[in-house]
Scaffold this active site. Structure first.
Site, mmCIF file in Angstrom:
data_model
loop_
_atom_site.group_PDB
_atom_site.id
_atom_site.type_symbol
_atom_site.label_atom_id
_atom_site.label_comp_id
_atom_site.label_asym_id
_atom_site.label_seq_id
_atom_site.Cartn_x
_atom_site.Cartn_y
_atom_site.Cartn_z
ATOM 1 C CE1 TYR A 40 -2.712 -1.339 10.877
ATOM 2 C CE2 TYR A 40 -3.314 0.948 11.250
ATOM 3 C CZ TYR A 40 -3.406 -0.217 10.511
ATOM 4 O OH TYR A 40 -4.194 -0.249 9.393
ATOM 5 N N GLY A 60 18.410 -6.004 -0.187
ATOM 6 C CA GLY A 60 18.452 -7.326 -0.817
ATOM 7 C C GLY A 60 17.161 -8.114 -0.814
ATOM 8 C CG ASN A 61 14.130 -10.820 0.938
ATOM 9 O OD1 ASN A 61 12.963 -10.492 1.120
ATOM 10 N ND2 ASN A 61 14.476 -12.043 0.616
ATOM 11 C CE1 TYR A 111 -5.876 2.216 12.775
ATOM 12 C CE2 TYR A 111 -6.491 4.353 13.678
ATOM 13 C CZ TYR A 111 -6.000 3.583 12.639
ATOM 14 O OH TYR A 111 -5.656 4.181 11.461
ATOM 15 C CE LYS A 115 -5.543 -5.436 8.607
ATOM 16 N NZ LYS A 115 -4.638 -5.442 9.749
ATOM 17 C CG ASP A 116 -1.108 -7.814 8.458
ATOM 18 O OD1 ASP A 116 -2.287 -7.396 8.490
ATOM 19 O OD2 ASP A 116 -0.527 -8.278 9.433
ATOM 20 C CG ASP A 172 -1.810 1.158 1.356
ATOM 21 O OD1 ASP A 172 -1.602 2.141 0.610
ATOM 22 O OD2 ASP A 172 -2.723 1.116 2.197
HETATM 23 C C1 F6R Z 1 -6.282 0.868 6.118
HETATM 24 C C2 F6R Z 1 -7.535 0.543 6.792
HETATM 25 C C3 F6R Z 1 -8.466 1.629 7.167
HETATM 26 C C4 F6R Z 1 -7.873 2.639 8.159
HETATM 27 C C5 F6R Z 1 -8.901 3.710 8.542
HETATM 28 C C6 F6R Z 1 -8.319 4.789 9.440
HETATM 29 O O1 F6R Z 1 -5.957 -0.050 5.121
HETATM 30 O O2 F6R Z 1 -7.809 -0.575 7.024
HETATM 31 O O3 F6R Z 1 -9.664 1.090 7.662
HETATM 32 O O4 F6R Z 1 -7.391 1.973 9.284
HETATM 33 O O5 F6R Z 1 -9.395 4.325 7.384
HETATM 34 O O6 F6R Z 1 -7.234 5.366 8.810
HETATM 35 P P1 F6R Z 1 -6.474 6.671 9.369
HETATM 36 O O7 F6R Z 1 -6.057 6.362 10.789
HETATM 37 O O8 F6R Z 1 -5.287 6.783 8.437
HETATM 38 O O9 F6R Z 1 -7.428 7.822 9.270
HETATM 39 MG MG MG Z 2 -4.913 -2.406 2.032
HETATM 40 MG MG MG Z 3 -4.337 1.248 3.646
#
Ligand code: F6R
Ligand code: MG
Ligand code: MG
Length: 385
Positions: free
Chosen positions: A233, A108-109, A352, A236-237, A16
């Site tokens: 955090y 390298g990775n 969060y 997202k993974d 991302d």
């Molecule tokens: C990001 C995700 C979203 C954010 C949410 C709050 O991929 O899953 O749900 O966590 O939009 O984002 P912020 O804290 O950047 O306003």
């Molecule tokens: Mg995403």
């Molecule tokens: Mg995102």
């Protein structure tokens, strides 16, 4: 004397690097710049072929080459594509520009630096169908249930019962994300042990699947967890997976079948909620409602001498309309829980949280309740927060 068959590697690397109007959808200009970087690498022969796409706010690079898994040149190429895309994202003021690129220096990775990676190397069969799954607003463990069903559940995969080429079953490599170690388990003999682990998808993740009779690679899932890598955090993974299909592997339809059930996965809104995984065509690969619901796309390719033929947009099919409708109903049902578990994740899994500061604020206002019996292990309980 045999001769060695040239092997093909498929590398799916995602990050991302910023998105449009919130954590919602990748901007076309970032896709264009990543495409340019990969096209140059193709013209100088580093990669054989590539396809760039997105699911939600994740930029996805699908590449084929002869360098094997974990090749520094390929990871460096992906890194530079993400870097260039992130600088466009910054120029355009896209949201969370560069968020998954945790390090300034590439060494390298890309593993451990932020991007998610699923790679496999194989000698191509005369015809080599491969499916690439990509998801947003969820975690790698979201693939546990469907991948288990594809390779171990005879009620999903008829071939396990009636195709002699599949009948011996498959081996699962299960990765413990906290300890960074894995174990190989064999199906069907160890089905219950496999399930005992992978039913906890936030910790135990199916990383790879091999065909038992010849150890041929069948599937690979990205197992990066950005939140753990960064120690806090960051993003997202959102996971990717690559699965081989047909003649000796599950049929394409057996690979897709488990996704007809929109199972609950973790990672919706702020990485802190459960919601249904909705399989969608590429045109709906954007996250809107409550930043979701978690979305999945599936692209089908033929790999021929390293060339990527396709893709076919596999969920662009009315056969998945009812799944999407059910996912909508489940999304509504879950949303009505608002801030309550099990819609909201447990305290140990939330990306969060305000709980420690709320507890701290209230610490002098809690009073002992006369005659109450304290639970054993209160320390572990507070550590959950
Ligand atoms: C990001 C995700 C979203 C954010 C949410 C709050 O991929 O899953 O749900 O966590 O939009 O984002 P912020 O804290 O950047 O306003
Ligand atoms: Mg995403
Ligand atoms: Mg995102």
């Amino acid at each position: 004397m045999g001769f060695s068959v040239e092997k093909t590697t498929i590398s799916v690397i995602k990050a991302d690097i910023g998105s449009l109007a919130g954590h919602h959808v990748v901007h076309p200009d970032t896709i264009a710049v990543a495409t340019k970087v990969l096209a140059e690498a193709k013209s100088r022969g580093l990669i054989i072929d590539f396809y760039v796409t997105n699911v939600g706010d994740d930029l996805e690079l699908i590449m084929t080459h002869r360098k094997g898994v974990d090749a520094p040149e390929i990871h460096e190429l992906a890194w530079s594509a993400f870097k260039e895309a992130a600088s466009v994202a910054k120029e355009l003021g896209l949201y969370a520009a560069g968020q998954d690129l945790l390090s300034e220096a590439f060494s390298g990775n890309v593993r451990g630096l932020g991007p998610g990676v699923a790679e496999m190397e194989f000698a191509e069969r005369p015809s080599e169908p491969v499916v690439v799954f990509m998801a947003d607003k969820t975690e790698p463990g979201a693939f546990n249930l469907p991948v288990f069903r594809i390779f171990a559940d005879p009620f999903n995969t008829a071939g396990l019962v009636i195709d002699p080429k599949l009948h011996e079953g498959f081996k699962f490599e299960v990765y413990d994300v906290f300890e960074g170690r894995s174990v190989i388990l064999s199906a069907p003999e160890e089905l219950y042990d496999i399930l005992a682990l992978i039913g906890t998808p936030g910790r135990y993740i199916i990383r790879r699947v091999f065909r038992k009779k010849d150890d041929e690679i069948a599937a690979v899932v990205s197992v990066e967890r950005l939140n753990l890598m960064a120690g806090r955090y960051i993003g997202k993974d959102d996971p990717v997976a690559v699965i081989r299909a047909q003649s000796g592997f599950p049929a394409l339809g057996e690979v897709l079948e488990p996704f007809s059930f929109p199972h609950l996965v973790a990672g919706w809104m702020r990485g802190s909620h459960h919601g249904p995984l909705m399989p969608v065509p590429q045109r709906y690969a954007k996250c809107t409602r409550f930043d979701g619901p978690p979305r999945l796309i599936g692209l089908g390719f033929q790999v021929k001498n390293g060339r990527l033929i396709g893709p076919a947009d596999l969920f662009d099919d009315p056969a998945f309309d009812e799944t999407r409708r059910l996912a909508q109903l489940i999304a509504d049902y879950m949303r009505r829980h608002g801030p309550f578990m099990p819609h909201r994740l447990g305290p140990e899994e939330m990306e969060y949280t305000t709980l420690p500061s709320v507890l701290n604020k209230l610490k002098d206002r809690f009073t002992e309740v006369k005659g109450a019996i304290k639970a054993k292990g209160p320390k572990e309980k507070t550590e959950m927060l």
